[in-house]
Design an enzyme around this catalytic site. Structure first.
Site, PDB file in Angstrom:
ATOM      1  N   GLY A 149       5.603   4.861  15.019  1.00  0.00           N
ATOM      2  CA  GLY A 149       5.834   4.982  13.377  1.00  0.00           C
ATOM      3  C   GLY A 149       5.251   6.363  13.199  1.00  0.00           C
ATOM      4  N   THR A 162       6.311  -2.764  11.539  1.00  0.00           N
ATOM      5  CA  THR A 162       5.604  -1.231  11.847  1.00  0.00           C
ATOM      6  C   THR A 162       4.160  -1.396  11.365  1.00  0.00           C
ATOM      7  OG1 THR A 162       6.218  -0.360   9.707  1.00  0.00           O
ATOM      8  CG2 THR A 162       7.904   0.025  11.508  1.00  0.00           C
ATOM      9  N   HIS A 192       5.737   1.962  19.421  1.00  0.00           N
ATOM     10  CA  HIS A 192       4.721   2.186  18.800  1.00  0.00           C
ATOM     11  C   HIS A 192       4.631   3.810  18.242  1.00  0.00           C
ATOM     12  CE1 HIS A 192       0.279   1.270  16.967  1.00  0.00           C
ATOM     13  NE2 HIS A 192       0.885   2.033  16.299  1.00  0.00           N
ATOM     14  N   ARG A 201       0.712  -3.757  12.646  1.00  0.00           N
ATOM     15  CA  ARG A 201       0.201  -4.109  13.974  1.00  0.00           C
ATOM     16  C   ARG A 201       0.837  -5.193  14.504  1.00  0.00           C
ATOM     17  NH1 ARG A 201      -1.277   0.313  13.648  1.00  0.00           N
ATOM     18  NH2 ARG A 201      -3.339   1.189  13.903  1.00  0.00           N
ATOM     19  N   GLU A 228      -0.119  -5.372  23.054  1.00  0.00           N
ATOM     20  CA  GLU A 228       0.401  -4.005  23.111  1.00  0.00           C
ATOM     21  C   GLU A 228      -0.328  -3.354  24.361  1.00  0.00           C
ATOM     22  OE1 GLU A 228       1.567  -2.343  19.345  1.00  0.00           O
ATOM     23  OE2 GLU A 228       0.927  -0.316  20.292  1.00  0.00           O
ATOM     24  N   GLY A 248       0.766  -1.216  -0.040  1.00  0.00           N
ATOM     25  CA  GLY A 248       0.025   0.043  -0.079  1.00  0.00           C
ATOM     26  C   GLY A 248       0.955   1.247   0.087  1.00  0.00           C
ATOM     27  N   ARG A 249       0.427   2.455   0.286  1.00  0.00           N
ATOM     28  CA  ARG A 249       0.999   3.513   0.486  1.00  0.00           C
ATOM     29  C   ARG A 249       2.439   3.379   1.262  1.00  0.00           C
ATOM     30  NH1 ARG A 249      -3.675   4.817   2.149  1.00  0.00           N
ATOM     31  NH2 ARG A 249      -5.189   5.971   0.946  1.00  0.00           N
ATOM     32  N   ILE A 250       2.348   2.868   2.517  1.00  0.00           N
ATOM     33  CA  ILE A 250       3.465   2.646   3.281  1.00  0.00           C
ATOM     34  C   ILE A 250       4.646   1.973   2.800  1.00  0.00           C
ATOM     35  CG2 ILE A 250       4.459   2.256   5.647  1.00  0.00           C
ATOM     36  CD1 ILE A 250       1.647   3.270   6.829  1.00  0.00           C
TER      37      ILE A 250
END
Ligand code: DGY
Length: 330
Positions: free
Chosen positions: A287, A236, A285, A238, A267, A155-157
């Site tokens: 990112g 990075t 967490h 979930r 978490e 995806g974008r990341i």
């Protein structure tokens, strides 16, 4: 009368000003998650919710929110929200895509470099007065430049991570539910691989998939066993997409070389034993945790909320099947 909203996180002043101008606002003013009981009590008379990714917006909460008309999540991931339950109640839900892409990709790359070059271990060595000499084969890491990066989830990341990897002359493999057009692959200098061959070839495996029922424990014992003993796992996305116990075992048995983690299965609790490992870099967490990005995320979430509460379609609605303001009364 002004509509009432609940904001469960401490947001920048300019964003609170935007909301305070329009609504009667109840907000969490400290940098910590809102307590569940306060959340359940606070939602009872609210029309709008601006939620954090740490809030469970589930059946129980929704059943106590008879007036709720809009849920704006401050995060691109929205696995904290039972979107099906919100949809059944006719409540639009939104997220914050795009604005955190670069920050998160930067952090994924930070973890790649930090774990391969043993940055955290090195820092500790200096601080504890153990840097007493230089020697040719002391404190060696692994080269990042020119290696093979396997991106899972393009995806974008994932694409932004690929962009950074090109600067390091890396060979880039990707695995995604849908394969890209060959012309786009060529432009991005990336190569599609099925999951198993990506795992067996990559020196770094970076995860960029959302958490859904199908992706829970996506990286389990079988997948970890396919990785090279010299390879590193970076997460990075979930925490629950990785079987953390299986990861710990793989690290302890030197089945893989190391891991860079920003997210955890339970978490903020970690699998016991993980913090004892030298071959992992562990972050809390963060990112998207840059000032610029968090302001953009908060502003985007507020704009979504305002649109939804004004009877317009929120720009980043994740359940588009819900029409604006057609809330079925329960
Ligand atoms: C998100 O937006 O989903 C991130 O995890 C928050 O940092």
């Amino acid at each position: 009368m002004a509509q009432k909203i609940l904001v469960t996180g401490n947001l920048p002043k300019e964003v609170m000003d935007l909301l305070n101008k329009r609504y009667e606002v109840e907000a969490q003013s400290e940098d910590r998650p809102m307590e569940r009981q306060a959340f359940l009590a606070g939602i009872a008379d609210k029309e709008g919710l601006l939620a954090m990714i740490t809030d469970a917006v589930d059946e129980e909460l929704l059943s106590r929110a008879p007036r709720l008309q809009m849920i704006a999540n401050m995060g691109v991931g929205y696995n904290n929200i039972d979107v099906g339950a919100a949809t059944r109640r006719g409540i639009p839900v939104s997220n914050t895509p795009g604005v955190l892409t670069d920050a998160t990709a930067d952090l994924a790359f930070t973890l790649i470099l930090a774990v391969a070059r043993r940055v955290v271990e090195g820092d500790k060595r200096v601080r504890t007065g153990q840097f007493t000499f230089w020697a040719p084969f002391l404190f060696l890491g692994r080269e990042v430049s020119g290696k093979t990066l396997g991106i899972i989830g393009l995806g974008r990341i994932g694409q932004a991570v690929a962009q950074r990897a090109r600067g390091f002359n890396m060979q880039i493999l990707y695995h995604n539910r849908r394969r890209m057009e060959p012309a786009k692959e060529q432009a991005l200098q990336i190569e599609y691989a099925d999951l198993d061959s990506l795992l067996t070839k990559a020196d770094f495996v970076s995860l960029h998939i959302p958490l859904m029922e199908e992706t829970r424990h996506f990286m389990g014992p079988r997948e970890l066993a396919l990785m090279k003993p010299t390879a590193y796992l970076i997460n990075t996305s979930r925490g629950p997409v990785v079987d953390e116990k299986a990861l710990l075992a793989a690290l302890q048995n030197k089945q893989i070389a190391g891991a860079g983690l920003d997210v955890y299965e339970q978490e903020p609790t970690l699998t016991p034993g993980l913090t004892e490992m030298d071959n992992v870099v562990l972050l809390p967490h963060v990112g998207s945790a840059t000032l610029e990005t968090r302001i953009r995320m908060a502003t985007m979430a507020a704009r979504n909320l305002i649109a939804g509460l004004s009877g317009e379609r929120p720009p980043n609605q994740v359940n588009p099947e819900v029409p604006p303001h057609h809330r079925k009364e329960k």
